[in-house]
Design a protein around this motif. Structure first.
Motif: not given
Lengths: 273, 274
Positions: A209-214
């Motif tokens: 999730g974080a890799e997609i958003l950040i």
């Protein structure tokens, strides 16, 4: 005389990978791919929205030869391991402090339970503003997603150790660090492993999730996101399959094996059969 | 009554001096479990404590072991006052005190490892005592692979390996079937014969106490005191059906009868209030 029949470790082997299992898995995969191919042939969606299995296999090949996937897997796993190690360090440390100081333990456990149910994605805006669009921002989200699970697990596993072990051990002269190392840790291990497995899956969810958003330059979440931005559905599905496989490999191969070994040695599977 | 035959030394191993313990309950009621109990046990003696459930015999044993604290009174071992638990007074619990993450021999070595004894000495001692309880074949088994009786034999071996002054046995065979218990009684007697360890053995089973001890102490739950002592000066292994035993048993039962009634009344009263 009194000796009950002891079955050698052989009975364990049935839970290992065997031919029937492999056949079942192959059959399941074939059915899944077959259905996918059929839906594709029905032409409900244009090819750009739902590519055929063959196209996706081709995409996996492409992404592998242009190094997007290998680099993505490497970077993602590095982040995962780094985040997970930090989580375990902090979680076990705080968990032990919670056992040691009862008031702190009580307060902290309600606090940590609250944060345990807190959706990890909701940390992302906070991480971006606090730390920025970089690896540390991602690590922060991963740690926040899993550290409370480790904390609660450490706390409850140690508190739930059968008191008779501690009494017997202290009767034999165990105290302080010796008691901790030789009795408390092994006695808490079966439930610690369960909690760590859960923490791992929390960390994994949060990381993608974080890799997609950040958005940084690398990582599986990044590959997934680039696929979406350019409208390459086959790349999106290819990264999803990779993420799925990594999840299975870690959970089934690593954690399940360790857990099974511990459970059999501790004799915890005896009543279930 | 008959004085115990003097096969053990004359030195006193354990002295329990006027030990008292009162339990306080949440509803501000209290229960005097032990009321100035004094017992002297000689080196090598095998003493049993009997009494109905709730008479405080396990509490007394835990106090002697240093696992619980008394309200007043002293525990002396070889004349030295003891306050905390130490490997000189080892408890053999009713069940479940072995470590499931260790093999049989690792369990037996556990205390020695804590004491910092070199590995080869640990292994020597472990194999010696595992042999004494006839479990050599199972030295590398894990605990879940053993039957209840075998587990208690491992617990005995684990205690003996540490060479304690006193073995404190807290109803160690209560969870076992009758045949297994008989076999373990004989093994325990042989071990006592071979090692001359001082043993204090707590049980609610009068037959068990009659089969094992040199001396039997009857505790009363009503008074929190020692009701009476019996010396059982008969050769072992004993036949609990024999006429000599029957005579002693009848006296004991008579002593205990009013206490059993007391316990029953107490329990009914407690159930009624709940």
């Amino acid at each position: 005389m009194l000796e009950k029949k002891i079955q050698p470790e052989k009975r364990r082997s049935k839970s290992r990978f065997d031919v029937t299992d492999a056949a079942n898995i192959a059959l399941f995969l074939a059915a899944f791919v077959g259905m996918w191919q059929m839906v594709f042939l029905l032409g409900i969606w244009p090819e750009s929205s739902l590519p055929s299995p063959a196209t996706v296999v081709g995409a996996i090949g492409n992404l592998t030869t242009n190094y997007s996937l290998p680099i993505g897997i490497g970077v993602t796993l590095l982040r995962l391991i780094a985040g997970f190690v930090i989580s375990i360090g902090i979680g076990v440390g705080v968990g032990l402090a919670m056992v040691k100081f009862r008031g702190f333990g009580k307060t902290m456990s309600s606090f940590a339970v609250g944060l345990l149910t807190f959706p990890s994605i909701a940390w992302v805006p906070f991480a971006i503003l606090l730390i920025g669009f970089n690896d540390f921002g991602i690590l922060f989200v991963v740690v926040m997603a899993s550290v409370f699970s480790v904390m609660i697990t450490t706390y409850s596993s140690i508190r739930n150790i059968p008191p008779i072990y501690l009494r017997a051990a202290s009767n034999m002269g165990a105290k302080g660090f010796g008691l901790f190392q030789h009795v408390m840790i092994p006695a808490a291990t079966p439930s610690l492993i369960l909690g760590i497995r859960q923490a791992w899956s929390f960390a994994w969810h949060a990381l993608i999730g974080a890799e997609i958003l950040i958005t940084t330059l690398y990582g599986l979440g990044h590959v997934l996101n680039v696929g979406r931005e350019f409208g390459f559905m086959e790349d999106v599905i290819a990264s999803m399959i990779t993420i799925f496989v990594i999840g299975i490999v870690f959970d089934r191969v690593l954690f399940a094996k360790v857990e099974e070994r511990v459970r059999s040695r501790w004799g915890l599977d005896q009543h279930s059969e | 009554m008959i004085t115990p035959e003097n096969k053990h030394g004359n030195t006193t191993m354990l002295q329990v001096k006027e030990v008292s313990k009162t339990f306080l309950y949440a509803n501000s009621q209290s229960n005097v479990v032990l009321n100035k109990i004094s017992i002297d046990i000689k080196d090598g003696e095998f003493v049993t404590i009997v009494g109905p459930s709730g008479c405080g015999k396990s509490t007394l044993l835990n106090i002697i072991a240093g696992l619980e604290s008394q309200d007043s009174g002293n525990i002396l071992v070889k004349g030295e006052s003891k306050v905390s638990t130490d490997p000189g007074r080892l408890v053999i619990f009713q069940e479940g005190a072995l470590f499931p993450w260790l093999t049989v021999s690792e369990n037996v070595e556990f205390g020695l490892k804590l004491a910092g004894i070199p590995k080869d000495k640990q292994m020597q001692a472990a194999s010696r005592f595992i042999e004494m309880v006839q479990l050599s074949r199972f030295a590398d088994s894990y605990i879940y692979q053993l039957s209840g009786g075998m587990k208690q034999r491992v617990a005995i071996a684990r205690a003996l390996a540490m060479n304690p002054d006193i073995l404190l046995m807290d109803e160690p065979f209560a969870a076992l079937d009758v045949q297994t218990r008989d076999i373990l009684h004989n093994q325990l007697l042989k071990i006592h014969e071979a090692t001359r360890k001082t043993i204090l053995f707590v049980t609610h089973n009068i037959n068990e106490a009659l089969a094992l001890g040199d001396r039997m102490i009857v505790l009363s739950p009503r008074l929190g005191r020692i009701k009476r002592e019996f010396a059982i000066n008969l050769p072992r292994p004993r036949d609990v059906e024999s006429s000599e035993i029957a005579v002693i048993k009848r006296q004991i039962l008579k002593e205990l009868e009013e206490d059993f009634q007391f316990v029953r009344k107490e329990n009914t009263a407690r159930e009624a209030t709940q």
